[in-house]
Write a protein that holds these residues in place. Structure first.
Motif, PDB file in Angstrom:
ATOM      1  N   CYS A  99     -18.723  -4.843   3.320  1.00 50.86           N
ATOM      2  CA  CYS A  99     -17.980  -4.281   4.449  1.00 50.86           C
ATOM      3  C   CYS A  99     -16.485  -4.322   4.184  1.00 50.86           C
ATOM      4  N   VAL A 100     -15.978  -5.480   3.763  1.00 57.38           N
ATOM      5  CA  VAL A 100     -14.549  -5.622   3.499  1.00 57.38           C
ATOM      6  C   VAL A 100     -14.125  -4.772   2.308  1.00 57.38           C
ATOM      7  N   MET A 101     -14.942  -4.721   1.267  1.00 62.38           N
ATOM      8  CA  MET A 101     -14.597  -3.930   0.089  1.00 62.38           C
ATOM      9  C   MET A 101     -14.560  -2.446   0.412  1.00 62.38           C
ATOM     10  N   TYR A 102     -15.414  -1.996   1.338  1.00 60.69           N
ATOM     11  CA  TYR A 102     -15.350  -0.598   1.769  1.00 60.69           C
ATOM     12  C   TYR A 102     -13.995  -0.292   2.393  1.00 60.69           C
ATOM     13  N   TYR A 103     -13.555  -1.133   3.308  1.00 60.13           N
ATOM     14  CA  TYR A 103     -12.262  -0.908   3.936  1.00 60.13           C
ATOM     15  C   TYR A 103     -11.121  -1.069   2.936  1.00 60.13           C
ATOM     16  N   PHE A 104     -11.274  -1.977   2.005  1.00 59.90           N
ATOM     17  CA  PHE A 104     -10.255  -2.185   0.974  1.00 59.90           C
ATOM     18  C   PHE A 104     -10.059  -0.912   0.150  1.00 59.90           C
ATOM     19  N   LEU A 105     -11.149  -0.311  -0.292  1.00 63.06           N
ATOM     20  CA  LEU A 105     -11.078   0.935  -1.056  1.00 63.06           C
ATOM     21  C   LEU A 105     -10.557   2.080  -0.187  1.00 63.06           C
ATOM     22  N   SER A 106     -10.955   2.106   1.081  1.00 64.54           N
ATOM     23  CA  SER A 106     -10.472   3.151   1.991  1.00 64.54           C
ATOM     24  C   SER A 106      -8.962   3.076   2.158  1.00 64.54           C
ATOM     25  N   PHE A 107      -8.446   1.871   2.351  1.00 65.84           N
ATOM     26  CA  PHE A 107      -7.005   1.706   2.519  1.00 65.84           C
ATOM     27  C   PHE A 107      -6.255   2.120   1.263  1.00 65.84           C
ATOM     28  N   ILE A 108      -6.778   1.759   0.100  1.00 68.01           N
ATOM     29  CA  ILE A 108      -6.114   2.108  -1.157  1.00 68.01           C
ATOM     30  C   ILE A 108      -6.008   3.621  -1.305  1.00 68.01           C
ATOM     31  N   THR A 109      -7.097   4.333  -1.062  1.00 66.79           N
ATOM     32  CA  THR A 109      -7.093   5.785  -1.237  1.00 66.79           C
ATOM     33  C   THR A 109      -6.185   6.470  -0.225  1.00 66.79           C
ATOM     34  N   VAL A 110      -6.179   5.991   1.006  1.00 68.11           N
ATOM     35  CA  VAL A 110      -5.316   6.587   2.026  1.00 68.11           C
ATOM     36  C   VAL A 110      -3.845   6.377   1.674  1.00 68.11           C
ATOM     37  N   TYR A 111      -3.470   5.148   1.318  1.00 69.48           N
ATOM     38  CA  TYR A 111      -2.079   4.857   0.983  1.00 69.48           C
ATOM     39  C   TYR A 111      -1.658   5.600  -0.277  1.00 69.48           C
ATOM     40  N   ALA A 112      -2.544   5.685  -1.267  1.00 64.65           N
ATOM     41  CA  ALA A 112      -2.227   6.409  -2.493  1.00 64.65           C
ATOM     42  C   ALA A 112      -2.003   7.893  -2.206  1.00 64.65           C
ATOM     43  N   SER A 113      -2.801   8.482  -1.316  1.00 67.55           N
ATOM     44  CA  SER A 113      -2.619   9.884  -0.951  1.00 67.55           C
ATOM     45  C   SER A 113      -1.265  10.113  -0.283  1.00 67.55           C
ATOM     46  N   VAL A 114      -0.904   9.219   0.616  1.00 64.86           N
ATOM     47  CA  VAL A 114       0.385   9.343   1.306  1.00 64.86           C
ATOM     48  C   VAL A 114       1.540   9.246   0.307  1.00 64.86           C
ATOM     49  N   MET A 160      -2.768  -7.243   0.968  1.00 61.40           N
ATOM     50  CA  MET A 160      -2.020  -8.033   1.939  1.00 61.40           C
ATOM     51  C   MET A 160      -2.528  -7.792   3.356  1.00 61.40           C
ATOM     52  N   LEU A 161      -2.844  -6.548   3.681  1.00 62.13           N
ATOM     53  CA  LEU A 161      -3.338  -6.240   5.021  1.00 62.13           C
ATOM     54  C   LEU A 161      -4.715  -6.866   5.279  1.00 62.13           C
ATOM     55  N   LEU A 162      -5.525  -6.920   4.236  1.00 56.72           N
ATOM     56  CA  LEU A 162      -6.896  -7.403   4.395  1.00 56.72           C
ATOM     57  C   LEU A 162      -7.075  -8.805   3.812  1.00 56.72           C
ATOM     58  N   HIS A 163      -5.975  -9.514   3.625  1.00 57.50           N
ATOM     59  CA  HIS A 163      -6.034 -10.818   2.964  1.00 57.50           C
ATOM     60  C   HIS A 163      -7.018 -11.765   3.651  1.00 57.50           C
ATOM     61  N   ASP A 164      -6.883 -11.923   4.954  1.00 60.00           N
ATOM     62  CA  ASP A 164      -7.777 -12.833   5.689  1.00 60.00           C
ATOM     63  C   ASP A 164      -9.223 -12.378   5.607  1.00 60.00           C
ATOM     64  N   ASN A 165      -9.421 -11.060   5.667  1.00 64.86           N
ATOM     65  CA  ASN A 165     -10.786 -10.537   5.601  1.00 64.86           C
ATOM     66  C   ASN A 165     -11.402 -10.738   4.219  1.00 64.86           C
ATOM     67  N   GLU A 178     -22.827  -6.277  12.259  1.00 61.43           N
ATOM     68  CA  GLU A 178     -21.704  -5.390  12.470  1.00 61.43           C
ATOM     69  C   GLU A 178     -20.693  -5.545  11.330  1.00 61.43           C
ATOM     70  N   CYS A 179     -19.824  -4.545  11.202  1.00 62.69           N
ATOM     71  CA  CYS A 179     -18.805  -4.531  10.148  1.00 62.69           C
ATOM     72  C   CYS A 179     -17.448  -4.366  10.816  1.00 62.69           C
ATOM     73  N   VAL A 180     -16.717  -5.483  10.947  1.00 63.57           N
ATOM     74  CA  VAL A 180     -15.455  -5.491  11.678  1.00 63.57           C
ATOM     75  C   VAL A 180     -14.384  -6.155  10.824  1.00 63.57           C
ATOM     76  N   ILE A 181     -13.179  -5.560  10.810  1.00 66.92           N
ATOM     77  CA  ILE A 181     -12.039  -6.164  10.134  1.00 66.92           C
ATOM     78  C   ILE A 181     -10.879  -6.238  11.104  1.00 66.92           C
ATOM     79  N   ASN A 182      -9.841  -6.959  10.712  1.00 68.09           N
ATOM     80  CA  ASN A 182      -8.641  -7.075  11.533  1.00 68.09           C
ATOM     81  C   ASN A 182      -7.416  -6.891  10.644  1.00 68.09           C
ATOM     82  N   VAL A 183      -6.522  -5.974  11.026  1.00 61.88           N
ATOM     83  CA  VAL A 183      -5.289  -5.728  10.281  1.00 61.88           C
ATOM     84  C   VAL A 183      -4.132  -5.691  11.262  1.00 61.88           C
ATOM     85  N   VAL A 184      -2.921  -5.826  10.714  1.00 61.73           N
ATOM     86  CA  VAL A 184      -1.709  -5.731  11.536  1.00 61.73           C
ATOM     87  C   VAL A 184      -1.362  -4.259  11.673  1.00 61.73           C
ATOM     88  N   GLY A 185      -1.687  -3.668  12.818  1.00 63.47           N
ATOM     89  CA  GLY A 185      -1.558  -2.234  12.995  1.00 63.47           C
ATOM     90  C   GLY A 185      -0.140  -1.713  12.985  1.00 63.47           C
TER      91      GLY A 185
END
Length: 325
Positions: A99-114, A160-165, A178-185
């Motif tokens: 679950c966490v690795m999915y969000y980790f990869l999602s964040f990387i691709t989104v930030y890289a696109s931006v 850094m955003l997903l460090h705790d997760n 369930e698959c839940v994460i917490n980040v600083v929005g």
């Protein structure tokens, strides 16, 4: 027995999540759309990656940025979209780490696109607003270094955003299944959306103003140009055409991502599987799918490259030297 049947893990009565329920027609529609988009996104962006990597004529700084963007879009189609389909299931059975690795990869691709879009805007800004210094300022090596640094930054920032997760997967789950994460929005919105998008808009407004003024100047002096001047005009026209084509890519990106972040910060229900979450995620997947479609319509070299790839002509000796421009 009825209550146990509605639980993700019936053997864990007190800690198991309850299964979410969806209308069968809605669920099948979402599956079909996302599955088709995943396959199309991965396939088209793979064609872009092969084209730019294989043919030497396409080894330019601008195309290197398109290659980096295609890599991030390819990862979205290959990994992010399929795993998002699993998130829509009534329960998450793949474990907290996945679950966490999915969000980790999602964040990387989104930030890289931006960040790739910021680099594309800078590239066009220098090419149009300072064309004489473009060959010395925007070199292949500098672009490669910037691309690598931005990808490294995307990985570091996501960590850094997903460090705790990542340290303790599943710590924010309220129940099993369930698959839940917490980040600083707030930090993410500023660094990943407001600052980059503002930079992109400012640079392209400047590019548009300069391109219009150059077009007017060329039209007013077109009758009195020499042969050398004609070559200069042709070069400027090609640069402005590239700026226009990439402007379409940037405009589509801004529309999809602006809507995505607006939906994200709107305060509406953004839990996994909710209509708001499905729509906002669909915008990101749609952007990754549309980019190679835009190339197919705007870039003749991409259409020619795809033809050579599909017909397997790229397997012939010295096929990398084929003229695709």
């Amino acid at each position: 027995m009825m209550e146990e049947a509605e639980l993700c893990f019936p053997q864990l009565l007190n800690v198991s999540c309850k299964k979410r329920t969806y209308a069968h027609s809605e669920k099948m529609f979402i599956y079909i759309v996302l599955s088709s988009m995943s396959l199309l996104t991965a396939s088209l962006n793979l064609l872009v990656i092969i084209s730019i990597s294989h043919f030497r004529q396409l080894h330019t700084p601008t195309n290197l940025l398109l290659l980096s963007l295609a890599v991030s879009d390819f990862l979205v189609g290959l990994f992010v979209t399929p795993f998002h389909i699993l998130l829509i299931e009534p329960c998450w059975f793949l474990g907290d780490l996945v679950c966490v690795m999915y969000y980790f990869l999602s964040f990387i691709t989104v930030y890289a696109s931006v960040l790739n879009m910021v680099l594309i805007s800078v590239d066009r800004y220098v090419a149009i607003c300072d064309p004489l210094h473009y060959p010395t300022r925007i070199t292949q090596n500098r672009v490669q270094i910037c691309v690598v640094l931005f990808w490294v930054y995307s990985v570091f920032y996501s960590f850094m955003l997903l460090h705790d997760n990542l340290i303790q997967p599943g710590r924010y789950n309220s129940c099993y299944g369930e698959c839940v994460i917490n980040v600083v929005g707030a930090v993410g919105i500023v660094l990943v959306f407001i600052i980059p998008v503002s930079t992109i808009i400012i640079l392209y407004v400047r590019v548009f103003v300069v391109a219009v003024s150059q077009a007017r100047a060329m039209r007013s002096h077109i009758a009195a140009v020499t042969l050398q001047r004609s070559v200069t005009v042709t070069v400027k026209k090609s640069e402005m055409k590239a700026a226009r084509n990439l402007g379409v890519v940037v405009a589509v990106f801004l529309m999809c991502y602006c809507l995505y972040f607006c939906v994200t910060v709107s305060g509406s229900d953004h839990t996994i599987g909710s209509p708001t979450e499905v729509f906002s995620s669909f915008l990101i997947f749609l952007n990754s799918c549309l980019n190679p479609v835009i190339y197919a319509f705007l870039y003749p070299w991409f259409r020619k490259s795809v033809k050579l790839i599909v017909t397997l002509e790229i397997l012939q000796p010295n096929s990398c030297m084929i003229n695709v421009l």
